[in-house]
Design an enzyme around this catalytic site. Structure first.
Site, PDB file in Angstrom:
ATOM      1  N   ASP A  29       0.843  -1.190   0.000  1.00 26.86           N
ATOM      2  CA  ASP A  29       0.000   0.000   0.000  1.00 26.86           C
ATOM      3  C   ASP A  29       0.886   1.251   0.000  1.00 26.86           C
ATOM      4  O   ASP A  29       1.903   1.315   0.700  1.00 26.86           O
ATOM      5  CB  ASP A  29      -0.908  -0.016   1.243  1.00 26.86           C
ATOM      6  CG  ASP A  29      -2.056   0.958   1.140  1.00 26.86           C
ATOM      7  OD1 ASP A  29      -3.210   0.498   1.076  1.00 26.86           O
ATOM      8  OD2 ASP A  29      -1.804   2.191   1.128  1.00 26.86           O
ATOM      9  N   ASN A  86     -12.893  -2.970   2.769  1.00 34.12           N
ATOM     10  CA  ASN A  86     -13.781  -1.825   2.933  1.00 34.12           C
ATOM     11  C   ASN A  86     -14.761  -1.788   1.763  1.00 34.12           C
ATOM     12  O   ASN A  86     -14.366  -2.012   0.611  1.00 34.12           O
ATOM     13  CB  ASN A  86     -12.969  -0.526   2.969  1.00 34.12           C
ATOM     14  CG  ASN A  86     -12.048  -0.456   4.179  1.00 34.12           C
ATOM     15  OD1 ASN A  86     -12.389  -0.930   5.259  1.00 34.12           O
ATOM     16  ND2 ASN A  86     -10.868   0.122   4.001  1.00 34.12           N
ATOM     17  N   GLY A  92     -15.520   3.126   4.159  1.00 35.29           N
ATOM     18  CA  GLY A  92     -14.189   3.723   4.024  1.00 35.29           C
ATOM     19  C   GLY A  92     -13.470   3.350   2.742  1.00 35.29           C
ATOM     20  O   GLY A  92     -12.263   3.552   2.629  1.00 35.29           O
ATOM     21  N   GLN A  93     -14.206   2.822   1.753  1.00 32.25           N
ATOM     22  CA  GLN A  93     -13.560   2.451   0.485  1.00 32.25           C
ATOM     23  C   GLN A  93     -13.231   3.692  -0.336  1.00 32.25           C
ATOM     24  O   GLN A  93     -14.100   4.544  -0.549  1.00 32.25           O
ATOM     25  CB  GLN A  93     -14.491   1.526  -0.324  1.00 32.25           C
ATOM     26  CG  GLN A  93     -13.841   1.017  -1.608  1.00 32.25           C
ATOM     27  CD  GLN A  93     -14.766   0.092  -2.405  1.00 32.25           C
ATOM     28  OE1 GLN A  93     -15.959  -0.033  -2.104  1.00 32.25           O
ATOM     29  NE2 GLN A  93     -14.220  -0.550  -3.413  1.00 32.25           N
ATOM     30  N   HIS A  99     -10.275  -5.003  -3.132  1.00 39.01           N
ATOM     31  CA  HIS A  99      -8.952  -5.284  -2.570  1.00 39.01           C
ATOM     32  C   HIS A  99      -9.083  -5.755  -1.135  1.00 39.01           C
ATOM     33  O   HIS A  99      -9.951  -5.300  -0.393  1.00 39.01           O
ATOM     34  CB  HIS A  99      -8.023  -4.067  -2.656  1.00 39.01           C
ATOM     35  CG  HIS A  99      -8.631  -2.783  -2.167  1.00 39.01           C
ATOM     36  ND1 HIS A  99      -9.534  -2.049  -2.911  1.00 39.01           N
ATOM     37  CD2 HIS A  99      -8.483  -2.110  -1.009  1.00 39.01           C
ATOM     38  CE1 HIS A  99      -9.900  -0.970  -2.239  1.00 39.01           C
ATOM     39  NE2 HIS A  99      -9.288  -1.000  -1.065  1.00 39.01           N
ATOM     40  N   HIS A 101      -7.041  -5.762   2.315  1.00 42.30           N
ATOM     41  CA  HIS A 101      -5.883  -5.230   3.037  1.00 42.30           C
ATOM     42  C   HIS A 101      -5.306  -6.335   3.919  1.00 42.30           C
ATOM     43  O   HIS A 101      -6.046  -6.987   4.667  1.00 42.30           O
ATOM     44  CB  HIS A 101      -6.306  -4.084   3.967  1.00 42.30           C
ATOM     45  CG  HIS A 101      -6.837  -2.864   3.278  1.00 42.30           C
ATOM     46  ND1 HIS A 101      -6.076  -1.738   3.056  1.00 42.30           N
ATOM     47  CD2 HIS A 101      -8.072  -2.577   2.779  1.00 42.30           C
ATOM     48  CE1 HIS A 101      -6.818  -0.807   2.461  1.00 42.30           C
ATOM     49  NE2 HIS A 101      -8.034  -1.294   2.284  1.00 42.30           N
TER      50      HIS A 101
HETATM   51  P1  DGP Z   1      -9.583   1.599   0.601  1.00 40.52           P
HETATM   52  O1  DGP Z   1      -9.670   2.841   1.429  1.00 40.52           O
HETATM   53  O2  DGP Z   1     -10.040   0.356   1.347  1.00 40.52           O
HETATM   54  O3  DGP Z   1     -10.266   1.757  -0.732  1.00 40.52           O
HETATM   55  O4  DGP Z   1      -8.041   1.374   0.332  1.00 40.52           O
HETATM   56  C1  DGP Z   1      -7.364   1.880  -0.778  1.00 40.52           C
HETATM   57  C2  DGP Z   1      -5.889   1.807  -0.475  1.00 40.52           C
HETATM   58  O5  DGP Z   1      -5.182   1.928  -1.676  1.00 40.52           O
HETATM   59  C3  DGP Z   1      -5.382   2.915   0.446  1.00 40.52           C
HETATM   60  O6  DGP Z   1      -4.853   2.319   1.626  1.00 40.52           O
HETATM   61  C4  DGP Z   1      -4.286   3.604  -0.350  1.00 40.52           C
HETATM   62  C5  DGP Z   1      -3.984   2.627  -1.455  1.00 40.52           C
HETATM   63  N1  DGP Z   1      -3.633   3.213  -2.723  1.00 40.52           N
HETATM   64  C6  DGP Z   1      -4.344   4.166  -3.410  1.00 40.52           C
HETATM   65  N2  DGP Z   1      -3.741   4.424  -4.583  1.00 40.52           N
HETATM   66  C7  DGP Z   1      -2.654   3.613  -4.634  1.00 40.52           C
HETATM   67  C8  DGP Z   1      -1.635   3.423  -5.621  1.00 40.52           C
HETATM   68  O7  DGP Z   1      -1.603   4.044  -6.688  1.00 40.52           O
HETATM   69  N3  DGP Z   1      -0.663   2.506  -5.330  1.00 40.52           N
HETATM   70  C9  DGP Z   1      -0.669   1.783  -4.170  1.00 40.52           C
HETATM   71  N4  DGP Z   1       0.335   0.900  -3.981  1.00 40.52           N
HETATM   72  N5  DGP Z   1      -1.609   1.942  -3.227  1.00 40.52           N
HETATM   73  C10 DGP Z   1      -2.587   2.844  -3.460  1.00 40.52           C
END
Ligand code: DGP
Length: 113
Positions: A29, A86, A92-93, A99, A101
């Site tokens: 992340d 999420n 909180g998505q 995905h 986590h």
């Molecule tokens: P959520 O809030 O559950 O939709 O989580 C989305 C997650 O994705 C958040 O923790 C940040 C991560 N994220 C967003 N954009 C990118 C990206 O371009 N690359 C990576 N590695 N993570 C990302």
């Protein structure tokens, strides 16, 4: 519609990949919320867990197996870890590509915020 996680799955957007398979990718992340924070995604675009249908069951099972494998590979299996999905605004998505986590390396609390 452009989807950042579809870009990562296709190798068009750089990511720190920790594992991949025929139908999933796992990568770190960008904004880690724990010492270990990995996202496991299906290569196929699914907007969120609310959009899965019965025929996706095998895929979802493989994503969960991949998440447990990632946790094991990151050395989290013995001490414990948390898997989070999420869904939607109240959940909180922020990225509309399903995905899981994988969070570990610190004590998790309950209830989550
Ligand atoms: P959520 O809030 O559950 O939709 O989580 C989305 C997650 O994705 C958040 O923790 C940040 C991560 N994220 C967003 N954009 C990118 C990206 O371009 N690359 C990576 N590695 N993570 C990302």
């Amino acid at each position: 519609m452009s989807c950042i996680f579809c870009g990562i799955a296709a190798g068009e957007v750089p990511s720190d990949t920790v594992a991949e398979g025929e139908d999933f990718v796992a990568f770190r992340d960008l904004q880690p919320q724990a010492a270990t924070h990995v996202l496991v995604i299906p290569r196929r675009h699914i907007s969120g867990i609310a959009d899965i249908i019965p025929k996706d069951g095998d895929l979802i099972g493989r994503l969960m197996v991949a998440a447990a494998d990632v946790a094991r590979g990151e050395g989290l299996a013995e001490g414990g870890y948390r898997l989070v999905v999420n869904q939607g605004e109240a959940g909180g998505q922020t990225v509309e590509h399903l995905h899981i986590h994988v969070l570990g390396g610190r004590q998790m609390r309950w209830p989550p915020g």
